[in-house]
Design a protein around this motif. Sequence first.
Motif, PDB file in Angstrom:
ATOM      1  N   PHE A  34      31.807  45.896  34.844  1.00  0.00           N
ATOM      2  CA  PHE A  34      30.775  46.585  35.611  1.00  0.00           C
ATOM      3  C   PHE A  34      29.666  45.586  35.886  1.00  0.00           C
ATOM      4  CE2 PHE A  34      33.030  49.876  33.402  1.00  0.00           C
ATOM      5  CZ  PHE A  34      32.982  50.985  34.233  1.00  0.00           C
ATOM      6  N   TYR A  35      29.237  45.527  37.133  1.00  0.00           N
ATOM      7  CA  TYR A  35      28.196  44.573  37.508  1.00  0.00           C
ATOM      8  C   TYR A  35      27.205  45.263  38.440  1.00  0.00           C
ATOM      9  CZ  TYR A  35      30.841  44.068  41.877  1.00  0.00           C
ATOM     10  OH  TYR A  35      31.475  44.315  43.063  1.00  0.00           O
ATOM     11  N   PRO A  36      25.960  44.763  38.491  1.00  0.00           N
ATOM     12  CA  PRO A  36      24.923  45.449  39.270  1.00  0.00           C
ATOM     13  C   PRO A  36      25.106  45.482  40.786  1.00  0.00           C
ATOM     14  CG  PRO A  36      23.913  44.141  37.541  1.00  0.00           C
ATOM     15  CD  PRO A  36      25.376  43.774  37.578  1.00  0.00           C
ATOM     16  N   LYS A  37      25.411  44.347  41.438  1.00  0.00           N
ATOM     17  CA  LYS A  37      25.366  44.368  42.905  1.00  0.00           C
ATOM     18  C   LYS A  37      26.133  43.199  43.514  1.00  0.00           C
ATOM     19  CE  LYS A  37      22.099  45.401  46.567  1.00  0.00           C
ATOM     20  NZ  LYS A  37      23.134  46.149  47.250  1.00  0.00           N
ATOM     21  N   ASP A  38      26.887  43.499  44.573  1.00  0.00           N
ATOM     22  CA  ASP A  38      27.579  42.454  45.334  1.00  0.00           C
ATOM     23  C   ASP A  38      26.569  41.440  45.885  1.00  0.00           C
ATOM     24  OD1 ASP A  38      29.991  43.828  45.016  1.00  0.00           O
ATOM     25  OD2 ASP A  38      29.962  44.724  47.012  1.00  0.00           O
ATOM     26  N   ASN A  39      27.015  40.182  45.971  1.00  0.00           N
ATOM     27  CA  ASN A  39      26.239  39.116  46.630  1.00  0.00           C
ATOM     28  C   ASN A  39      24.888  38.800  46.001  1.00  0.00           C
ATOM     29  OD1 ASN A  39      27.960  38.180  48.839  1.00  0.00           O
ATOM     30  ND2 ASN A  39      27.798  40.293  49.535  1.00  0.00           N
ATOM     31  N   THR A  40      24.725  39.067  44.718  1.00  0.00           N
ATOM     32  CA  THR A  40      23.513  38.620  44.024  1.00  0.00           C
ATOM     33  C   THR A  40      23.929  37.433  43.149  1.00  0.00           C
ATOM     34  OG1 THR A  40      23.891  40.243  42.272  1.00  0.00           O
ATOM     35  CG2 THR A  40      22.388  40.892  44.046  1.00  0.00           C
ATOM     36  N   PRO A  41      22.996  36.558  42.779  1.00  0.00           N
ATOM     37  CA  PRO A  41      23.388  35.318  42.091  1.00  0.00           C
ATOM     38  C   PRO A  41      24.228  35.515  40.820  1.00  0.00           C
ATOM     39  CG  PRO A  41      21.113  35.176  42.833  1.00  0.00           C
ATOM     40  CD  PRO A  41      21.561  36.590  43.088  1.00  0.00           C
ATOM     41  N   GLY A  42      23.790  36.362  39.900  1.00  0.00           N
ATOM     42  CA  GLY A  42      24.536  36.559  38.649  1.00  0.00           C
ATOM     43  C   GLY A  42      25.886  37.206  38.878  1.00  0.00           C
ATOM     44  N   CYS A  43      25.925  38.180  39.767  1.00  0.00           N
ATOM     45  CA  CYS A  43      27.171  38.896  40.042  1.00  0.00           C
ATOM     46  C   CYS A  43      28.167  38.002  40.771  1.00  0.00           C
ATOM     47  CB  CYS A  43      26.890  40.164  40.838  1.00  0.00           C
ATOM     48  SG  CYS A  43      25.845  41.325  39.918  1.00  0.00           S
ATOM     49  N   THR A  44      27.672  37.156  41.646  1.00  0.00           N
ATOM     50  CA  THR A  44      28.531  36.205  42.351  1.00  0.00           C
ATOM     51  C   THR A  44      29.086  35.177  41.364  1.00  0.00           C
ATOM     52  OG1 THR A  44      27.345  36.532  44.424  1.00  0.00           O
ATOM     53  CG2 THR A  44      28.622  34.490  44.213  1.00  0.00           C
ATOM     54  N   ALA A  45      28.238  34.666  40.476  1.00  0.00           N
ATOM     55  CA  ALA A  45      28.695  33.685  39.472  1.00  0.00           C
ATOM     56  C   ALA A  45      29.783  34.303  38.592  1.00  0.00           C
ATOM     57  CB  ALA A  45      27.519  33.219  38.614  1.00  0.00           C
ATOM     58  N   GLN A  46      29.583  35.560  38.190  1.00  0.00           N
ATOM     59  CA  GLN A  46      30.552  36.238  37.335  1.00  0.00           C
ATOM     60  C   GLN A  46      31.883  36.434  38.081  1.00  0.00           C
ATOM     61  OE1 GLN A  46      29.408  40.198  36.083  1.00  0.00           O
ATOM     62  NE2 GLN A  46      30.801  40.133  34.340  1.00  0.00           N
ATOM     63  N   ALA A  47      31.827  36.935  39.302  1.00  0.00           N
ATOM     64  CA  ALA A  47      33.044  37.162  40.086  1.00  0.00           C
ATOM     65  C   ALA A  47      33.788  35.850  40.324  1.00  0.00           C
ATOM     66  CB  ALA A  47      32.695  37.839  41.414  1.00  0.00           C
ATOM     67  N   CYS A  48      33.050  34.776  40.613  1.00  0.00           N
ATOM     68  CA  CYS A  48      33.680  33.483  40.869  1.00  0.00           C
ATOM     69  C   CYS A  48      34.293  32.897  39.598  1.00  0.00           C
ATOM     70  CB  CYS A  48      32.695  32.523  41.524  1.00  0.00           C
ATOM     71  SG  CYS A  48      32.316  33.010  43.232  1.00  0.00           S
ATOM     72  N   SER A  49      33.665  33.129  38.451  1.00  0.00           N
ATOM     73  CA  SER A  49      34.249  32.689  37.182  1.00  0.00           C
ATOM     74  C   SER A  49      35.577  33.410  36.946  1.00  0.00           C
ATOM     75  CB  SER A  49      33.294  32.967  36.019  1.00  0.00           C
ATOM     76  OG  SER A  49      33.957  32.758  34.782  1.00  0.00           O
ATOM     77  N   LEU A  50      35.600  34.706  37.209  1.00  0.00           N
ATOM     78  CA  LEU A  50      36.833  35.475  37.036  1.00  0.00           C
ATOM     79  C   LEU A  50      37.888  35.047  38.055  1.00  0.00           C
ATOM     80  CD1 LEU A  50      35.220  38.930  36.269  1.00  0.00           C
ATOM     81  CD2 LEU A  50      36.456  37.459  34.658  1.00  0.00           C
ATOM     82  N   ARG A  51      37.448  34.741  39.275  1.00  0.00           N
ATOM     83  CA  ARG A  51      38.371  34.228  40.302  1.00  0.00           C
ATOM     84  C   ARG A  51      38.969  32.889  39.849  1.00  0.00           C
ATOM     85  NH1 ARG A  51      35.194  31.796  44.928  1.00  0.00           N
ATOM     86  NH2 ARG A  51      35.023  30.216  43.310  1.00  0.00           N
ATOM     87  N   ASP A  52      38.110  31.980  39.397  1.00  0.00           N
ATOM     88  CA  ASP A  52      38.565  30.639  39.009  1.00  0.00           C
ATOM     89  C   ASP A  52      39.460  30.674  37.769  1.00  0.00           C
ATOM     90  OD1 ASP A  52      37.075  29.813  41.170  1.00  0.00           O
ATOM     91  OD2 ASP A  52      35.433  28.982  39.970  1.00  0.00           O
ATOM     92  N   GLY A  53      39.236  31.644  36.884  1.00  0.00           N
ATOM     93  CA  GLY A  53      40.048  31.754  35.670  1.00  0.00           C
ATOM     94  C   GLY A  53      41.159  32.783  35.787  1.00  0.00           C
ATOM     95  N   TYR A  54      41.376  33.299  37.003  1.00  0.00           N
ATOM     96  CA  TYR A  54      42.311  34.401  37.217  1.00  0.00           C
ATOM     97  C   TYR A  54      43.731  34.090  36.731  1.00  0.00           C
ATOM     98  CZ  TYR A  54      44.434  38.366  39.684  1.00  0.00           C
ATOM     99  OH  TYR A  54      45.106  39.513  39.999  1.00  0.00           O
ATOM    100  N   LYS A  55      44.237  32.898  37.056  1.00  0.00           N
ATOM    101  CA  LYS A  55      45.602  32.542  36.634  1.00  0.00           C
ATOM    102  C   LYS A  55      45.723  32.536  35.115  1.00  0.00           C
ATOM    103  CE  LYS A  55      47.270  30.057  40.631  1.00  0.00           C
ATOM    104  NZ  LYS A  55      47.055  28.850  41.390  1.00  0.00           N
ATOM    105  N   ASP A  56      44.724  31.972  34.428  1.00  0.00           N
ATOM    106  CA  ASP A  56      44.756  31.935  32.960  1.00  0.00           C
ATOM    107  C   ASP A  56      44.632  33.336  32.370  1.00  0.00           C
ATOM    108  OD1 ASP A  56      45.024  29.180  32.896  1.00  0.00           O
ATOM    109  OD2 ASP A  56      42.861  28.826  32.788  1.00  0.00           O
ATOM    110  N   LEU A  57      43.796  34.170  32.979  1.00  0.00           N
ATOM    111  CA  LEU A  57      43.655  35.551  32.505  1.00  0.00           C
ATOM    112  C   LEU A  57      44.967  36.309  32.691  1.00  0.00           C
ATOM    113  CD1 LEU A  57      40.070  36.180  33.869  1.00  0.00           C
ATOM    114  CD2 LEU A  57      40.732  36.351  31.459  1.00  0.00           C
ATOM    115  N   ARG A  58      45.605  36.131  33.835  1.00  0.00           N
ATOM    116  CA  ARG A  58      46.889  36.804  34.090  1.00  0.00           C
ATOM    117  C   ARG A  58      47.961  36.304  33.114  1.00  0.00           C
ATOM    118  NH1 ARG A  58      47.827  39.110  39.215  1.00  0.00           N
ATOM    119  NH2 ARG A  58      49.671  39.911  38.193  1.00  0.00           N
ATOM    120  N   LYS A  59      47.951  34.983  32.862  1.00  0.00           N
ATOM    121  CA  LYS A  59      48.917  34.413  31.921  1.00  0.00           C
ATOM    122  C   LYS A  59      48.719  35.022  30.527  1.00  0.00           C
ATOM    123  CE  LYS A  59      49.078  29.984  32.309  1.00  0.00           C
ATOM    124  NZ  LYS A  59      48.965  28.550  32.083  1.00  0.00           N
TER     125      LYS A  59
END
Length: 156
Positions: A34-59
Amino acid sequence: MKIGDKIPEILGTDQNGEPVKAEQFRGKKLALYFYPKDNTPGCTAQACSLRDGYKDLRKAGYEIVGVSVDSEKSHRKFIEKFSLPFPLIADSDKKLVEQFGVWQEKSMMGKKFMGTVRTTFLIDENGIIRDKIEGRGVDTKNHAEQILENMETGRD
């Protein structure tokens, strides 16, 4: 919702208006964040971290689903802009944020308001909440690694 609780069967609708249900994740772990708002700095950083680590998380057996009170249209733009490979639930009626207890009074610069407290629930293969990372404990820039470390320490 707290550790040990079973998540509700109906979670909401995603960015395309498609239903998101707990049964879709049976047999897999789920990081429901759960995150506060699309396109805000913290929420974007969090989403991008999950995007970048997505393969490892899926593995590691995890599916990722984000939730905010933004609209489906806002979510579609956010996903497109940052190439997010996971769905985002549009909880505009605030049903899920209230059910999970993350819609709380917050304050910024002396003003009080209601909003989503950044929280990630780690859910097991049977839909049971095993752990949660919340508030300032969420490392937005390294959130994927934080989830994987949490798993390695045996807290999931």
